[in-house]
Design a protein around this motif. Structure first.
Motif, PDB file in Angstrom:
ATOM      1  N   TYR A 132     169.407  14.528  85.481  1.00  0.00           N
ATOM      2  CA  TYR A 132     170.316  13.883  84.535  1.00  0.00           C
ATOM      3  C   TYR A 132     170.286  14.520  83.142  1.00  0.00           C
ATOM      4  CZ  TYR A 132     170.197   9.995  87.928  1.00  0.00           C
ATOM      5  OH  TYR A 132     170.278   9.226  89.053  1.00  0.00           O
ATOM      6  N   ASP A 133     169.126  15.060  82.757  1.00  0.00           N
ATOM      7  CA  ASP A 133     168.960  15.636  81.410  1.00  0.00           C
ATOM      8  C   ASP A 133     169.743  16.927  81.213  1.00  0.00           C
ATOM      9  OD1 ASP A 133     167.031  17.841  82.423  1.00  0.00           O
ATOM     10  OD2 ASP A 133     166.099  15.972  83.072  1.00  0.00           O
ATOM     11  N   GLY A 134     170.230  17.510  82.299  1.00  0.00           N
ATOM     12  CA  GLY A 134     171.038  18.722  82.184  1.00  0.00           C
ATOM     13  C   GLY A 134     170.267  20.019  82.128  1.00  0.00           C
ATOM     14  N   PHE A 135     168.923  19.959  82.183  1.00  0.00           N
ATOM     15  CA  PHE A 135     168.121  21.184  82.121  1.00  0.00           C
ATOM     16  C   PHE A 135     168.194  21.909  83.457  1.00  0.00           C
ATOM     17  CE2 PHE A 135     164.210  23.668  82.417  1.00  0.00           C
ATOM     18  CZ  PHE A 135     164.229  24.340  81.200  1.00  0.00           C
ATOM     19  N   CYS A 136     168.612  23.169  83.419  1.00  0.00           N
ATOM     20  CA  CYS A 136     168.850  23.948  84.637  1.00  0.00           C
ATOM     21  C   CYS A 136     167.656  24.837  84.978  1.00  0.00           C
ATOM     22  CB  CYS A 136     170.100  24.807  84.472  1.00  0.00           C
ATOM     23  SG  CYS A 136     171.602  23.855  84.159  1.00  0.00           S
ATOM     24  N   LEU A 137     167.250  24.793  86.233  1.00  0.00           N
ATOM     25  CA  LEU A 137     166.100  25.579  86.690  1.00  0.00           C
ATOM     26  C   LEU A 137     166.497  26.978  87.157  1.00  0.00           C
ATOM     27  CD1 LEU A 137     163.985  22.939  88.666  1.00  0.00           C
ATOM     28  CD2 LEU A 137     163.743  23.689  86.305  1.00  0.00           C
ATOM     29  N   TRP A 138     167.711  27.371  86.879  1.00  0.00           N
ATOM     30  CA  TRP A 138     168.155  28.728  87.203  1.00  0.00           C
ATOM     31  C   TRP A 138     168.844  29.308  85.956  1.00  0.00           C
ATOM     32  CZ3 TRP A 138     171.165  24.517  87.881  1.00  0.00           C
ATOM     33  CH2 TRP A 138     172.524  24.620  87.635  1.00  0.00           C
ATOM     34  N   PRO A 139     168.946  30.613  85.847  1.00  0.00           N
ATOM     35  CA  PRO A 139     169.540  31.242  84.652  1.00  0.00           C
ATOM     36  C   PRO A 139     171.070  31.120  84.649  1.00  0.00           C
ATOM     37  CG  PRO A 139     168.876  32.941  86.203  1.00  0.00           C
ATOM     38  CD  PRO A 139     168.346  31.627  86.747  1.00  0.00           C
ATOM     39  N   THR A 140     171.540  29.926  84.394  1.00  0.00           N
ATOM     40  CA  THR A 140     172.979  29.674  84.393  1.00  0.00           C
ATOM     41  C   THR A 140     173.661  30.299  83.185  1.00  0.00           C
ATOM     42  OG1 THR A 140     174.648  27.931  84.352  1.00  0.00           O
ATOM     43  CG2 THR A 140     172.588  27.473  83.206  1.00  0.00           C
ATOM     44  N   LYS A 141     174.917  30.617  83.374  1.00  0.00           N
ATOM     45  CA  LYS A 141     175.730  31.145  82.272  1.00  0.00           C
ATOM     46  C   LYS A 141     176.502  30.031  81.569  1.00  0.00           C
ATOM     47  CE  LYS A 141     176.472  35.734  84.390  1.00  0.00           C
ATOM     48  NZ  LYS A 141     175.636  35.493  85.588  1.00  0.00           N
ATOM     49  N   THR A 142     176.319  28.798  82.028  1.00  0.00           N
ATOM     50  CA  THR A 142     177.128  27.693  81.518  1.00  0.00           C
ATOM     51  C   THR A 142     176.509  26.967  80.330  1.00  0.00           C
ATOM     52  OG1 THR A 142     176.104  26.109  83.044  1.00  0.00           O
ATOM     53  CG2 THR A 142     178.067  27.291  83.825  1.00  0.00           C
ATOM     54  N   THR A 143     175.198  27.109  80.123  1.00  0.00           N
ATOM     55  CA  THR A 143     174.521  26.364  79.052  1.00  0.00           C
ATOM     56  C   THR A 143     173.212  27.055  78.677  1.00  0.00           C
ATOM     57  OG1 THR A 143     173.517  24.227  78.476  1.00  0.00           O
ATOM     58  CG2 THR A 143     173.397  24.893  80.770  1.00  0.00           C
ATOM     59  N   ARG A 144     172.749  26.772  77.445  1.00  0.00           N
ATOM     60  CA  ARG A 144     171.448  27.297  77.002  1.00  0.00           C
ATOM     61  C   ARG A 144     170.333  26.304  77.309  1.00  0.00           C
ATOM     62  NH1 ARG A 144     169.366  31.772  76.250  1.00  0.00           N
ATOM     63  NH2 ARG A 144     168.153  31.134  74.416  1.00  0.00           N
ATOM     64  N   HIS A 145     170.710  25.144  77.809  1.00  0.00           N
ATOM     65  CA  HIS A 145     169.702  24.139  78.155  1.00  0.00           C
ATOM     66  C   HIS A 145     169.167  24.476  79.546  1.00  0.00           C
ATOM     67  CE1 HIS A 145     167.707  20.456  77.151  1.00  0.00           C
ATOM     68  NE2 HIS A 145     168.102  19.826  78.248  1.00  0.00           N
ATOM     69  N   ALA A 146     168.391  25.545  79.608  1.00  0.00           N
ATOM     70  CA  ALA A 146     167.979  26.088  80.901  1.00  0.00           C
ATOM     71  C   ALA A 146     166.706  26.926  80.741  1.00  0.00           C
ATOM     72  CB  ALA A 146     169.107  26.941  81.483  1.00  0.00           C
ATOM     73  N   VAL A 147     166.216  27.424  81.860  1.00  0.00           N
ATOM     74  CA  VAL A 147     164.994  28.243  81.858  1.00  0.00           C
ATOM     75  C   VAL A 147     165.136  29.485  80.984  1.00  0.00           C
ATOM     76  CG1 VAL A 147     164.096  27.490  84.103  1.00  0.00           C
ATOM     77  CG2 VAL A 147     165.815  29.305  84.012  1.00  0.00           C
ATOM     78  N   THR A 148     166.345  29.944  80.765  1.00  0.00           N
ATOM     79  CA  THR A 148     166.564  31.142  79.943  1.00  0.00           C
ATOM     80  C   THR A 148     166.150  30.923  78.495  1.00  0.00           C
ATOM     81  OG1 THR A 148     168.867  30.387  79.757  1.00  0.00           O
ATOM     82  CG2 THR A 148     168.415  32.152  81.328  1.00  0.00           C
ATOM     83  N   ALA A 149     166.069  29.683  78.055  1.00  0.00           N
ATOM     84  CA  ALA A 149     165.675  29.377  76.674  1.00  0.00           C
ATOM     85  C   ALA A 149     164.220  28.917  76.594  1.00  0.00           C
ATOM     86  CB  ALA A 149     166.590  28.298  76.103  1.00  0.00           C
ATOM     87  N   SER A 150     163.491  29.055  77.706  1.00  0.00           N
ATOM     88  CA  SER A 150     162.094  28.634  77.738  1.00  0.00           C
ATOM     89  C   SER A 150     161.166  29.850  77.637  1.00  0.00           C
ATOM     90  CB  SER A 150     161.807  27.887  79.041  1.00  0.00           C
ATOM     91  OG  SER A 150     161.642  28.799  80.120  1.00  0.00           O
ATOM     92  N   PRO A 151     159.900  29.631  77.300  1.00  0.00           N
ATOM     93  CA  PRO A 151     158.942  30.739  77.243  1.00  0.00           C
ATOM     94  C   PRO A 151     158.450  31.189  78.616  1.00  0.00           C
ATOM     95  CG  PRO A 151     157.863  28.683  76.688  1.00  0.00           C
ATOM     96  CD  PRO A 151     159.319  28.377  76.822  1.00  0.00           C
ATOM     97  N   TRP A 152     158.758  30.407  79.647  1.00  0.00           N
ATOM     98  CA  TRP A 152     158.294  30.766  80.994  1.00  0.00           C
ATOM     99  C   TRP A 152     158.893  32.108  81.414  1.00  0.00           C
ATOM    100  CZ3 TRP A 152     161.032  29.927  85.997  1.00  0.00           C
ATOM    101  CH2 TRP A 152     160.218  30.229  87.103  1.00  0.00           C
TER     102      TRP A 152
END
Length: 496
Positions: A132-152
């Motif tokens: 529900y929070d919208g955080f994506c576990l894959w490198p989506t091109k649709t939002t920055r609320h995703a693993v691409t913006a994490s230090p992992w």
């Protein structure tokens, strides 16, 4: 003589040929009429107007699953993995305002997840690619609320890909959970714009990871911008799924798999796969179900009283979702509250044993691995099921049988056989038809009732006290048309 013989052949052969053609044509017509009379309805059947209840029930008996639905039900056990930003915030339902930098599972090991699940007897995995929070576990091109913006992994990680690869290596099927609700997106409620966004995310997941077996569509219609309610474009969503992953089944808001109605594995005594409940993704589903006085919580979804007021039925089998812990996401405070083996076995009998499939949730911790307690419990569960099914006292040569209402069949187990579990299965590729049954056992020369039940469906399990029986007798008390019993089994489940 040669002239006469040639003349006769010239006259007779064309006549024989014509007669043969006519005979074949009549056979085709006859077979076509017979096939029409007894044809099956795949996934959905609509009743004609002014049809009697008896005729409706006869048609209901011929409603069958698609090959994808049948394959899914044969899996019986699927794992749910809740993992994401909530794992690090300690929440169950995020608000979309979390900082992606919080996500950093430094020891993530998808291989460990899959091996532990496989040891537990599970055959498939569904991952919460986005909650529900919208955080994506894959490198989506649709939002920055995703693993691409994490230090992992310096923003280059992809949980979906790592789990998919682990599943492929270990022979596990793979599915994704994609929340319809996204609390991080400001324009949720602007339906056309949001639907376009959602389908883009769906397209990424269905095109970049190979074969997807199950798609879980979850989430609620919260009020979005300007007080507008988000309306989902189900025609577009389902069209996208069917185009990109035609062999996948859709669950919850999809039209292949139905949520059982609770998260405690409480099964129905009469669990029909052919139901009058309209899938939520169909037009006017809410209104139509209200008119039918039906919901996922109804005690009966496919009995004769329901059929009597229904205009159509759907093959819409039940999936029981339950977590191995009190919560869906990992919380350290629950390390001592993992379900016991006894509780898991009870869940199994109330789900798989009641014509449902079990969706068992496990949750990786902040490191990105499953807690040892969970791993141990899964192993115990898998070993228990393996031991329970190790010896079937009903001969494997016992043939399937077709039973009419009131008919019985006996199965000799042999002297000295002690059992505590009875298994019954219908050939659901030819419909679900049994409405009630009785199981008896021959004990010291006398027949005793061991158990009774309502529906059977794909699988029905009865737990009974340990008892030494020489023969068991199955009676089909009531059924639609004739019941196709594909298997009867008798087992001695180990003590816990």
């Amino acid at each position: 003589k040669l002239f006469i013989f040639t003349f006769i052949i010239t006259i007779i052969v064309p006549a024989v040929r014509i007669c043969y053609i006519i005979w074949c044509f009549l056979c085709v017509i006859s077979l076509s009429a017979e096939a029409q009379k007894g044809k099956y309805f795949e996934k959905n059947v609509r009743f004609p107007e002014k049809v009697t209840l008896e005729e409706k029930v006869e048609m209901a008996a011929r409603l069958v699953p698609t090959k994808q639905q049948l394959a899914w039900q044969q899996l019986e056990l699927t794992a749910f993995i809740h993992f994401g930003i909530n794992t690090f915030t300690g929440k169950e339902r995020g608000d979309g305002k979390e900082f992606p930098v919080m996500f950093n599972p430094i020891a993530l090991d998808a291989e460990q997840w899959v091996k532990a699940l496989k040891a537990g007897g599970l055959k498939s995995v569904v991952l919460t690619a986005k909650h529900y929070d919208g955080f994506c576990l894959w490198p989506t091109k649709t939002t920055r609320h995703a693993v691409t913006a994490s230090p992992w992994k310096n923003g280059k990680g992809d949980v979906v890909r790592e789990l998919k690869k682990a599943c492929d290596r270990n022979g596990m099927k793979f599915g994704i959970y994609l929340s319809l609700l996204d609390r991080n997106i400001s324009y949720c409620g602007d339906s056309p714009r949001y639907n376009e966004f959602f389908v883009k995310q769906l397209t990424e997941l269905l095109t970049e990871y190979g074969k997807i077996d199950e798609i879980w569509l979850d989430g609620t219609n919260e009020i979005g911008i300007d007080g507008k309610k988000q309306e989902y474009d189900w025609e577009l969503i389902l069209k996208t799924i069917h185009k990109l992953q035609p062999n996948a089944v859709t669950a919850f808001y999809g039209d292949d798999i139905r949520w059982s109605g609770n998260e405690s594995a409480g099964g129905r005594e009469a669990e029909w796969s052919s139901v009058a409940l309209v899938p939520g993704c169909y037009p006017d589903a809410i209104k139509r179900n209200e008119e039918m006085r039906l919901s996922v919580f109804s005690r009966d979804l496919g009995g004769k009283e329901i059929i009597d007021r229904a205009t159509e039925l759907f093959w819409y089998p039940s999936e029981v979702s339950v977590s191995i812990r009190p919560s869906w996401f990992y919380h350290e405070r629950e390390d001592s509250k993992v379900k016991s083996l006894s509780e898991l076995v009870k869940v199994y009998f109330q789900s798989v044993g009641c014509n449902s499939s079990l969706l068992l949730n496990v949750s990786p911790d902040k490191r990105g691995v499953l807690c040892e307690t969970d791993v141990t419990r899964l192993k115990e569960f898998g070993e228990y099921l393996e031991k329970m099914y190790a010896k079937d006292f009903v001969s494997r040569w016992a043939r399937a049988w077709t039973a009419r209402k009131g008919e019985s069949k006996e199965y000799t187990l042999g002297k000295g056989c002690t059992i505590n579990t009875i298994l019954l299965q219908e050939d659901i590729s030819r419909g679900q038809r049994v409405e009630s049954f009785t199981v008896e056992g021959l004990v010291n020369g006398t027949w005793q009732v061991l158990g009774k039940g309502g529906t059977i469906g794909y699988k029905r399990l009865l737990r009974i006290p340990d008892i030494a029986v020489e023969t068991i007798r199955i009676t089909i008390n009531d059924c639609r048309k004739e019941a196709n019993i594909s298997r009867v089994g008798a087992f001695l489940a180990p003590k816990i």
